[in-house]
Motif scaffolding. Structure first.
Motif: not given
Ligand SMILES: *[C@@H]1O[C@H](CO)[C@@H](O)[C@H](O)[C@H]1NC(C)=O
Ligand SMILES: *[C@@H]1O[C@H](CO)[C@@H](O)[C@H](O)[C@H]1NC(C)=O
Ligand SMILES: *[C@@H]1O[C@H](CO)[C@@H](O)[C@H](O)[C@H]1NC(C)=O
Ligand SMILES: *[C@@H]1O[C@H](CO)[C@@H](O)[C@H](O)[C@H]1NC(C)=O
Length: 393
Positions: A170-185
């Protein structure tokens, strides 16, 4: 120092393949997978729980996603191209293909199937490692401002959800999303539903899917088309809910302008904005009308009472919505926002402004050259129909 980008449109009118404003529905994001322009990292769980068949399904899904004519790689005269990288993970993560490896669709097929042919012997599946590797792949793939204007997407295929010690996905995902990367799961669920719930916390809103659902492929493709659909700096993307920035977007951007101008000058100023092909805002329905007011209220420099020009104007006795000069101009249809006793029948009052009335605004007609008001411009999103370059400002 914070780097900001000024996004300019090139390619002008070439774009509007499938949309005609006379359809009187708000434009959707570009739908042309052949013109997708993204950087995508696929992050695939190849731990034992995924199974060989599951992995084969992932390979087929990945290859099919980009098989609708998408230009893979960077060696094209049309800048609308997509880079695809592949990361696998179990107890550890590895990069099978960085963002520059695949230069055409054959490269994808020839590498993805062998890379996803059989699962590892371990049951360990540490998504945090896979995501961190994806972050690294994006970093390595962006030298200077190379493709800085391309949106970034991660597609995670996971069969289980484990934390490795303190290393929480979750922490890595949050960091990525806050830098503008969108995550599809995509959850390869073995029945208990727990995985779905966990991956829901990793995914960007609305982009959590499962391998069991109908139309998984189309859902992933739609998510990619949405990620590839955005507004230039200083424009607000029209969406289903103003307050929910992650709600479903339309292919339209609006920009409240807080320097007063008469209607004709406002029209000219929208048309001449640097993004190109902008016009005074349309309000085909109540939802758009309300959204425009919310955008106006939230714009810096706006103040009550809210009064602003919109694109409605009378031409040859008919109310028409403004568009760029050479485009079809849709006539006003059945939803209207007129104030009581409006429109006033007068040939000199052929422009329309919104005027605050309580918590709402209502339409009043006025002169083309008289009332100096704020106003709202509209343009189409940067998307598969419209490439936007980045420039340092
Ligand atoms: C780029 O494309 C050109 C023309 O299609 C081709 O000749 C060249 O080999 C390509 N370069 C790479 C690195 O693929
Ligand atoms: C995605 O997440 C939302 C909210 O967490 C949840 O309501 C929805 O059921 C999830 N969708 C799937 C397919 O799991
Ligand atoms: C309102 O404006 C601020 C400042 O520009 C912006 O950060 C915020 O996202 C806007 N709110 C919404 C819901 O768009
Ligand atoms: C407006 O017209 C469209 C089609 O012409 C129709 O589908 C819609 O129901 C109408 N809306 C109202 C409020 O009359």
């Amino acid at each position: 120092m914070k780097t900001s980008f000024l996004i300019l449109l090139v390619g002008a009118i070439a774009c509007q393949a499938d949309y005609d404003p006379r359809s009187y529905v708000d434009r959707k994001c570009g739908q042309d997978l052949g013109n997708l322009w993204l950087d995508i990292v696929a992050v695939v769980d190849n731990s034992h729980g995924m199974t060989d068949d599951g992995l084969g399904d992932v390979a087929a899904t990945l290859c099919t996603i980009v098989s609708s004519g998408t230009r893979i790689g960077t060696n094209y005269t049309d800048a609308r191209s997509t880079r695809l990288a592949l990361v696998t993970y179990n107890s550890q993560a590895s990069t099978n293909a960085d963002l520059n490896k695949f230069q055409n669709l054959d490269d994808v097929y020839n590498n993805v199937y062998p890379a996803l042919s059989s699962v590892a012997k371990t049951d360990n599946s540490f998504l945090a490692n896979g995501l961190a590797m994806a972050e690294q792949v994006f970093d390595d793939g962006e030298v200077g401002n190379f493709r800085a204007n391309y949106k970034k997407a991660v597609i995670v295929f996971a069969s289980s959800y484990q934390k490795s010690g303190d290393f929480d996905p979750v922490h890595v995902a949050e960091r990525m999303k806050s830098s503008g990367i969108k995550i599809i799961t995509v959850a390869y669920d073995r029945g208990d539903g727990a995985l779905l719930k966990e991956l829901g916390n990793i995914a960007s809103p609305r982009y959590n899917f499962t391998n069991k659902e109908d139309g998984l492929l189309e859902n992933i493709q739609q998510a990619l088309l949405e990620i590839n659909c955005f507004c230039p700096n200083d424009w607000v993307q029209y969406r289903t809910s103003f307050t929910d920035i992650s709600s479903a977007p339309f292919g339209i951007c609006v920009q409240p302008i807080t320097i007063a101008a008469n209607w004709r000058a406002a029209q000219m100023n929208c048309r001449n904005r640097k993004e190109g092909n902008a016009y005074l805002v349309t309000e085909f329905n109540q939802a758009k009308h309300d959204f425009v007011l919310q955008a106006v209220r939230n714009a810096s420099g706006s103040a009550q009472p809210y009064i602003y020009h919109i694109g409605l104007n009378m031409i040859s006795g008919q109310w028409i919505w403004d568009q760029p000069a050479t485009w079809p101009q849709p006539a006003l249809q059945n939803w209207t926002g007129w104030a009581p006793n409006y429109p006033v029948a007068s040939s000199s009052m052929s422009a329309v402004q919104n005027v605050q009335s309580g918590y709402q605004t209502v339409w009043q007609n006025t002169g083309l050259y008289t009332s100096g008001n704020k106003y709202v411009c509209e343009t189409y999103t940067c998307d598969t129909d419209k490439y936007c370059v980045a420039q340092l400002d």
